[in-house]
Design a protein around this motif. Sequence first.
Motif, PDB file in Angstrom:
ATOM      1  N   MET A  34       9.188   6.849  10.228  1.00  0.00           N
ATOM      2  CA  MET A  34       8.536   6.684   8.930  1.00  0.00           C
ATOM      3  C   MET A  34       8.776   5.260   8.440  1.00  0.00           C
ATOM      4  N   GLY A  35       7.889   4.783   7.593  1.00  0.00           N
ATOM      5  CA  GLY A  35       8.036   3.422   7.098  1.00  0.00           C
ATOM      6  C   GLY A  35       7.645   3.288   5.649  1.00  0.00           C
ATOM      7  N   TRP A  36       8.116   2.226   5.056  1.00  0.00           N
ATOM      8  CA  TRP A  36       7.704   1.811   3.715  1.00  0.00           C
ATOM      9  C   TRP A  36       7.081   0.428   3.820  1.00  0.00           C
ATOM     10  N   PHE A  37       5.974   0.265   3.125  1.00  0.00           N
ATOM     11  CA  PHE A  37       5.290  -1.016   3.020  1.00  0.00           C
ATOM     12  C   PHE A  37       5.039  -1.283   1.541  1.00  0.00           C
ATOM     13  N   ARG A  38       4.729  -2.523   1.216  1.00  0.00           N
ATOM     14  CA  ARG A  38       4.388  -2.846  -0.164  1.00  0.00           C
ATOM     15  C   ARG A  38       3.282  -3.891  -0.187  1.00  0.00           C
ATOM     16  N   GLN A  39       2.553  -3.889  -1.292  1.00  0.00           N
ATOM     17  CA  GLN A  39       1.489  -4.870  -1.467  1.00  0.00           C
ATOM     18  C   GLN A  39       1.473  -5.331  -2.910  1.00  0.00           C
ATOM     19  N   VAL A  64      14.483  -7.753   1.837  1.00  0.00           N
ATOM     20  CA  VAL A  64      15.112  -6.617   1.155  1.00  0.00           C
ATOM     21  C   VAL A  64      16.436  -6.218   1.788  1.00  0.00           C
ATOM     22  N   LYS A  65      16.791  -6.842   2.876  1.00  0.00           N
ATOM     23  CA  LYS A  65      17.998  -6.482   3.605  1.00  0.00           C
ATOM     24  C   LYS A  65      19.221  -6.628   2.703  1.00  0.00           C
ATOM     25  N   GLY A  66      20.057  -5.611   2.698  1.00  0.00           N
ATOM     26  CA  GLY A  66      21.256  -5.632   1.865  1.00  0.00           C
ATOM     27  C   GLY A  66      21.042  -5.091   0.463  1.00  0.00           C
ATOM     28  N   GLU A  89      10.133 -10.477  -7.706  1.00  0.00           N
ATOM     29  CA  GLU A  89       9.305 -10.594  -6.510  1.00  0.00           C
ATOM     30  C   GLU A  89       9.193  -9.288  -5.730  1.00  0.00           C
ATOM     31  N   ASP A  90       9.918  -8.259  -6.149  1.00  0.00           N
ATOM     32  CA  ASP A  90       9.771  -6.940  -5.539  1.00  0.00           C
ATOM     33  C   ASP A  90       8.615  -6.165  -6.166  1.00  0.00           C
ATOM     34  N   TYR A 112       1.330   2.927  12.536  1.00  0.00           N
ATOM     35  CA  TYR A 112       1.331   4.087  11.638  1.00  0.00           C
ATOM     36  C   TYR A 112      -0.049   4.731  11.559  1.00  0.00           C
ATOM     37  N   SER A 113      -0.040   6.053  11.474  1.00  0.00           N
ATOM     38  CA  SER A 113      -1.305   6.781  11.494  1.00  0.00           C
ATOM     39  C   SER A 113      -1.669   7.402  10.148  1.00  0.00           C
ATOM     40  N   TYR A 114      -0.699   7.628   9.292  1.00  0.00           N
ATOM     41  CA  TYR A 114      -0.973   8.226   7.992  1.00  0.00           C
ATOM     42  C   TYR A 114      -0.287   7.407   6.896  1.00  0.00           C
ATOM     43  N   TRP A 115      -0.975   7.318   5.765  1.00  0.00           N
ATOM     44  CA  TRP A 115      -0.502   6.501   4.655  1.00  0.00           C
ATOM     45  C   TRP A 115      -0.613   7.263   3.339  1.00  0.00           C
ATOM     46  N   GLY A 116       0.352   7.024   2.466  1.00  0.00           N
ATOM     47  CA  GLY A 116       0.245   7.516   1.113  1.00  0.00           C
ATOM     48  C   GLY A 116      -0.524   6.540   0.248  1.00  0.00           C
ATOM     49  N   ARG A 117      -0.819   6.968  -0.974  1.00  0.00           N
ATOM     50  CA  ARG A 117      -1.586   6.120  -1.883  1.00  0.00           C
ATOM     51  C   ARG A 117      -0.723   5.082  -2.574  1.00  0.00           C
ATOM     52  N   GLY A 118       0.554   5.323  -2.645  1.00  0.00           N
ATOM     53  CA  GLY A 118       1.446   4.333  -3.199  1.00  0.00           C
ATOM     54  C   GLY A 118       1.914   4.634  -4.606  1.00  0.00           C
ATOM     55  N   THR A 119       3.010   3.977  -4.968  1.00  0.00           N
ATOM     56  CA  THR A 119       3.559   4.076  -6.318  1.00  0.00           C
ATOM     57  C   THR A 119       3.913   2.674  -6.793  1.00  0.00           C
ATOM     58  N   GLN A 120       3.602   2.393  -8.045  1.00  0.00           N
ATOM     59  CA  GLN A 120       3.789   1.044  -8.581  1.00  0.00           C
ATOM     60  C   GLN A 120       5.243   0.808  -8.974  1.00  0.00           C
ATOM     61  N   VAL A 121       5.760  -0.328  -8.552  1.00  0.00           N
ATOM     62  CA  VAL A 121       7.079  -0.792  -8.975  1.00  0.00           C
ATOM     63  C   VAL A 121       6.888  -2.149  -9.645  1.00  0.00           C
ATOM     64  N   THR A 122       7.324  -2.244 -10.877  1.00  0.00           N
ATOM     65  CA  THR A 122       7.208  -3.486 -11.625  1.00  0.00           C
ATOM     66  C   THR A 122       8.589  -3.912 -12.101  1.00  0.00           C
ATOM     67  N   VAL A 123       8.978  -5.123 -11.745  1.00  0.00           N
ATOM     68  CA  VAL A 123      10.294  -5.637 -12.103  1.00  0.00           C
ATOM     69  C   VAL A 123      10.098  -6.872 -12.979  1.00  0.00           C
TER      70      VAL A 123
END
Length: 125
Positions: A34-39, A64-66, A89-90, A112-123
């Motif tokens: 499984m993976g996480w991506f961001r845009q 994002v390491k650490g 910047e995240d 990856y073959s399947y993707w979610g729609r995503g959730t917004q993160v605002t910092v």
Amino acid sequence: QVQLEESGGGSVQAGDSLKLSCAASGRTIRDRAMGWFRQAPGKEREFVATIRWNGGSTTYADSVKGRFTMSRDNAQNTVYLQMNSLKPEDTAVYSCAMARGLIAPAGQGSEYSYWGRGTQVTVSS
């Protein structure tokens, strides 16, 4: 059909933490990485983290390491992304994805073959 639903996003201050969840339905995640991506707005989608099918190994983007930790609960068919020490910047839409196989080492969307729609993160700073 396979569905991935992310939750846990929100608006936080720099230095805060958030924990994202991704619940899968329609298929078990037990035999898939499984993976996480961001845009971010105006930017290309970027790899954040991946975890092998059995949780034995995780790989993170250098940015994002650490600070971020990806985990999985195969019994719950859910993966998580713990995000600490968040930075402006995240800020992005975070999406989870189900890989085509047991591992997805390259950090490429094509793994990856399947993707979610995503959730917004605002910092904010």
